[in-house]
Design an enzyme around this catalytic site. Structure first.
Site, PDB file in Angstrom:
ATOM      1  N   ARG A 221       0.853  -1.186   0.000  1.00 13.40           N
ATOM      2  CA  ARG A 221       0.000   0.000   0.000  1.00 13.40           C
ATOM      3  C   ARG A 221       0.893   1.241   0.000  1.00 13.40           C
ATOM      4  O   ARG A 221       1.979   1.244   0.602  1.00 13.40           O
ATOM      5  CB  ARG A 221      -0.883   0.027   1.259  1.00 13.40           C
ATOM      6  N   HIS A 269      -0.927   0.123  -9.838  1.00  9.73           N
ATOM      7  CA  HIS A 269      -1.560  -0.835  -8.907  1.00  9.73           C
ATOM      8  C   HIS A 269      -2.046  -2.072  -9.674  1.00  9.73           C
ATOM      9  O   HIS A 269      -3.232  -2.403  -9.678  1.00  9.73           O
ATOM     10  CB  HIS A 269      -2.726  -0.176  -8.152  1.00  9.73           C
TER      11      HIS A 269
END
Ligand code: NDP
Ligand code: OXD
Length: 306
Positions: A221, A269
């Site tokens: 993250r 991502h």
């Protein structure tokens, strides 16, 4: 049995079709405000209103591995929060991390730049033993990544919250062993869940403890990394580069310096994508197992945060 589907930025139709096929006895519907109470929910980034309107959920099934965003919401008391464990993501993560580590180790970007200039160049090969890779997080994804790196004969270290024993991997655990782990790693891979304990863990203090020529691969993250600390360490030459797949704000804002930094590789991502069919099969299998009173994998410990 009623199942409510509430996933932001996900095309609902194929999920609804797949869930209905896997659970023919269930009523599976996309959530609308005011919808009837469901037994289970399949979610990604649901609004708080969804959870407030569904106080008697038994299971909340996230369609990803990380549940940090979900746990910021008020989850109905008594509901199990369940994440995807692997579901085809581990092999993707292994591909991505090995690719990034090998590209750096083999200087493939530098060869690419030479070739673009028509240069037939050679660099002195590095010693693999000079590139120990430290994997933070030895869970479902971290262990698979660590094993894949070891397959390429990199020295591999792993760090987890509680002691783990992974064949071929030098394992460290807890804060007390974190310094040793960092000081023996040159390439650092982050595969931790985002929790209050791990937020900002890749900061100037910790990253400057890596072996000289350190390289960062963040696939967990964005909030694990302190962006400005990474840039300062790259600009001072203390770190050699970084491959980043996740960011504090996604999509990465156009003006963010990561886009243009010559030592940073950015991907959107995408290191390990949720695979719809595998995930539907896993979620349906778990809903059926819960119905039979059997234990299931991937239940999130709400206290621990992962
Ligand atoms: P797991 O829960 O299986 O593994 C988490 C690991 O992190 C465990 O080894 C755990 O230790 C360790 N850990 C947790 N807290 C700490 C801490 N405070 N100190 C040290 N170690 C800690 O998760 P997964 O492997 O399935 O996924 C990891 C993360 O990857 C997800 O949370 C998600 O954020 C990210 N992800 C990113 C994707 C992408 O596309 N970029 C795709 C999928 C996931 P212990 O073993 O002791 O419990
Ligand atoms: C996940 C992700 O957590 O895709 O599954 O980031």
């Amino acid at each position: 049995m009623r199942i409510s589907f509430c996933c932001a930025n996900v095309e609902a139709a194929p999920w609804l079709q797949g869930l209905r096929a896997a659970l023919p006895q269930a009523t599976v519907e996309e959530w609308q405000p005011g919808a009837p109470q469901a037994d289970h929910a399949v979610v990604w980034a649901p609004p708080q209103r969804f959870l407030d309107e569904q106080p008697r959920l038994k299971g909340i099934f996230a369609i990803g591995a990380g549940v940090d965003a979900l746990l910021k919401l008020a989850v109905p008391a008594g509901a199990l929060v369940v994440r995807i464990d692997d579901g085809g993501m581990a092999v993707q993560m292994a591909e991505y991390v090995c690719h990034a580590a090998i590209r750096h180790f083999r200087e493939l970007d530098a060869y690419d730049a030479d070739v673009r200039q028509g240069l037939w160049s050679f660099r002195r090969p590095h010693e693999r033993s000079d590139f120990p890779v430290g994997v933070m997080g030895l869970g479902v994804l971290g262990q698979r990544v660590a094993r894949a790196l070891a397959h390429f004969e990199f020295p591999v270290l792993g760090w987890s919250r509680t002691p783990r024993d992974v064949p071929g991997i030098r394992c460290y655990a807890g804060r007390e062993q974190f310094g040793d782990f960092l000081e023996r790693s040159r390439i650092l891979v982050c595969l931790l869940p985002l929790t209050p304990e791990t937020e900002g863990i890749m900061n100037a203090d910790h990253l400057s403890r890596l072996l000289p020529g350190g390289y960062v691969i963040n696939v967990a993250r964005g909030a694990h990394l302190v962006d400005e600390d990474l840039i300062a360490l790259l600009d001072s030459g203390r770190l050699a580069g970084a491959t980043l797949d996740v960011f504090r704000t996604e999509p990465l804002p156009p003006q963010h310096p990561f886009w243009r930094h010559p030592r940073i590789t950015v991907t959107p991502h995408t290191s390990a994508r949720t695979l719809r069919d595998e995930s539907i099969a896993q979620i349906a299998g778990k809903i059926l197992a819960l119905g039979r009173g059997e234990p299931i994998a991937g239940v999130v410990d709400l206290e621990r945060g992962y």
